[in-house]
Design an enzyme around this catalytic site. Sequence first.
Site, PDB file in Angstrom:
ATOM      1  CD  GLU A  90       6.916  -7.087  -6.046  1.00 44.01           C
ATOM      2  OE1 GLU A  90       5.965  -7.638  -6.585  1.00 44.01           O
ATOM      3  OE2 GLU A  90       6.962  -6.841  -4.835  1.00 44.01           O
ATOM      4  CB  CYS A 110       8.296  -4.582   5.802  1.00 46.62           C
ATOM      5  SG  CYS A 110       8.320  -3.176   6.953  1.00 46.62           S
ATOM      6  CB  CYS A 117       1.243  -2.835   4.607  1.00 41.90           C
ATOM      7  SG  CYS A 117       2.688  -2.935   3.550  1.00 41.90           S
ATOM      8  CD  GLU A 158      10.455   2.483   7.991  1.00 39.77           C
ATOM      9  OE1 GLU A 158       9.294   2.619   7.580  1.00 39.77           O
ATOM     10  OE2 GLU A 158      11.250   3.436   8.059  1.00 39.77           O
ATOM     11  CB  SER A 212       3.366   5.730   6.768  1.00 30.04           C
ATOM     12  OG  SER A 212       3.945   5.574   5.505  1.00 30.04           O
ATOM     13  CG  HIS A 214      -1.367   5.139   7.348  1.00 31.28           C
ATOM     14  ND1 HIS A 214      -1.621   5.706   6.129  1.00 31.28           N
ATOM     15  CD2 HIS A 214      -0.146   4.560   7.234  1.00 31.28           C
ATOM     16  CE1 HIS A 214      -0.619   5.459   5.310  1.00 31.28           C
ATOM     17  NE2 HIS A 214       0.297   4.781   5.952  1.00 31.28           N
ATOM     18  CB  CYS A 331       0.824   2.503  -1.765  1.00 33.81           C
ATOM     19  SG  CYS A 331       1.419   3.965  -2.550  1.00 33.81           S
TER      20      CYS A 331
HETATM   21  N1  SAH Z   1       7.723   1.386   4.919  1.00 35.01           N
HETATM   22  C1  SAH Z   1       7.569   2.685   4.437  1.00 35.01           C
HETATM   23  C2  SAH Z   1       7.579   2.816   2.939  1.00 35.01           C
HETATM   24  C3  SAH Z   1       6.867   1.771   2.119  1.00 35.01           C
HETATM   25  S1  SAH Z   1       5.116   1.767   2.084  1.00 35.01           S
HETATM   26  C4  SAH Z   1       6.332   3.323   4.996  1.00 35.01           C
HETATM   27  O1  SAH Z   1       5.512   2.622   5.566  1.00 35.01           O
HETATM   28  O2  SAH Z   1       6.218   4.531   4.898  1.00 35.01           O
HETATM   29  C5  SAH Z   1       4.661   3.147   1.057  1.00 35.01           C
HETATM   30  C6  SAH Z   1       3.331   3.769   1.441  1.00 35.01           C
HETATM   31  O3  SAH Z   1       2.213   2.925   1.127  1.00 35.01           O
HETATM   32  C7  SAH Z   1       3.226   4.039   2.927  1.00 35.01           C
HETATM   33  O4  SAH Z   1       2.655   5.295   3.172  1.00 35.01           O
HETATM   34  C8  SAH Z   1       2.283   2.943   3.365  1.00 35.01           C
HETATM   35  O5  SAH Z   1       1.687   3.244   4.577  1.00 35.01           O
HETATM   36  C9  SAH Z   1       1.330   2.888   2.206  1.00 35.01           C
HETATM   37  N2  SAH Z   1       0.510   1.677   2.160  1.00 35.01           N
HETATM   38  C10 SAH Z   1       0.813   0.468   2.670  1.00 35.01           C
HETATM   39  N3  SAH Z   1      -0.180  -0.410   2.419  1.00 35.01           N
HETATM   40  C11 SAH Z   1      -1.113   0.248   1.721  1.00 35.01           C
HETATM   41  C12 SAH Z   1      -2.377  -0.122   1.143  1.00 35.01           C
HETATM   42  N4  SAH Z   1      -2.832  -1.355   1.230  1.00 35.01           N
HETATM   43  N5  SAH Z   1      -3.071   0.814   0.472  1.00 35.01           N
HETATM   44  C13 SAH Z   1      -2.587   2.074   0.353  1.00 35.01           C
HETATM   45  N6  SAH Z   1      -1.421   2.484   0.878  1.00 35.01           N
HETATM   46  C14 SAH Z   1      -0.684   1.581   1.550  1.00 35.01           C
HETATM   47 FE1  SF4 Z   2       6.424  -1.968   6.390  1.00 34.97          FE
HETATM   48 FE2  SF4 Z   2       5.659   0.403   5.367  1.00 34.97          FE
HETATM   49 FE3  SF4 Z   2       4.206  -1.832   4.951  1.00 34.97          FE
HETATM   50 FE4  SF4 Z   2       4.283  -0.743   7.370  1.00 34.97          FE
HETATM   51  S1  SF4 Z   2       3.447   0.200   5.501  1.00 34.97           S
HETATM   52  S2  SF4 Z   2       4.481  -2.932   6.927  1.00 34.97           S
HETATM   53  S3  SF4 Z   2       6.375  -0.011   7.468  1.00 34.97           S
HETATM   54  S4  SF4 Z   2       6.267  -1.434   4.210  1.00 34.97           S
END
Ligand code: SAH
Ligand code: SF4
Length: 340
Positions: A90, A110, A117, A158, A212, A214, A331
């Site tokens: 996507e 990932c 996520c 990632e 990221s 968190h 996200c």
């Molecule tokens: N793998 C990379 C980039 C993709 S995720 C990373 O983790 O940074 C893009 C962003 O969305 C990241 O900051 C991730 O932590 C955030 N994210 C993932 N799941 C989410 C959710 N359920 N709600 C809000 N943000 C989320």
């Molecule tokens: Fe992968 Fe980013 Fe999702 Fe973590 S937040 S599982 S690194 S896509």
Amino acid sequence: MNLKSLSSEELADYLTALGLPKYRSNQIFAWIYRRKVCSWEAMTDLPLELRRFLEDKGVSLGCLPVVSQVRDAGGAVKYLFGLDDGETVEAVYLPEANRKTVCFSTQVGCGMGCLFCATGQRGMVRNLTPAEIVEQPLRISVLTGARINSLVAMGQGEPLANYDSLLKAVEIINDPRGMGIGARHITVSTCGIIPGIERLAREKYQVNLAISLHGADDQLRDYLMPINRKYPLEPLLEACRDYISRTNRRITFEYTMIDGINDRPSDLANLIKLLSGMLCHVNLIPFNPVPNSEFRRSGKERIQKFAAGLNRAHIKTTVRKERGGTLAAACGQLQGKGSL
Ligand code: SAH
Ligand code: SF4
């Protein structure tokens, strides 16, 4: 051979090896990235025999079919692209007045397993090739007719776990003879792969870096993001400080607000302690619900309190505007299914 995995220099080398003059590669590069065609037939200023020859050799122009698309009221569109091996991936188009952004993927699935996520739930399937990365913004520019001027690697996967393909794609996307999107308009978001951050700090292409985060203590971050057990906060923040001093660039820390998990006053205090004095920006992301998870989004008030506390501590903070929520394209909601 997929031509979209080649930089303009590599394309010239490849075609020279086939016995073609250099100007042909300039022509072909322009057909791919300026006129964005998907067939040899369309390249009308190339001799017919040459087009047939390249087609017979199976040289691919790397265009991906759209399997499905969904649009929300604000004009955001989530595209599901079909890949050659039957997988899908996507990418999301996010238009604003002056900024036309594409959020692109770097992997199918990932392997990092972050608890909050949807992509992580699926597990790692495979890396995308440079061609599959480059094609996402290119195809979306054709499909929308928009001039894409901003890219974020925040789709599936990632990015720093697929480092070489990502950097090759950045080189191709950056080329002024092609899409010409400057590295400063490209943001790479990582869960904190330290060796990748160290490499990025030394690259010729200086993209924006987003981390990221968190969680602001190791216990919480270990729980939410398994990668923290390998790359804990102290060395991660050290790598970030080194990145800032080498590049003079501000880092963005992303922090997804999950009710009762990482939004307590003690979390705010830890976050302030962790980031004080750094050249950085915090982006608070209201948690987006994912299937099979009991996590819930923090209340609006809690999020505002967090933002205010950080800003008071001189850590510039914004709350991410919600985009694509109704598309399951926000996200962390990208799963490779493309459905609503
Ligand atoms: N793998 C990379 C980039 C993709 S995720 C990373 O983790 O940074 C893009 C962003 O969305 C990241 O900051 C991730 O932590 C955030 N994210 C993932 N799941 C989410 C959710 N359920 N709600 C809000 N943000 C989320
Ligand atoms: Fe992968 Fe980013 Fe999702 Fe973590 S937040 S599982 S690194 S896509």
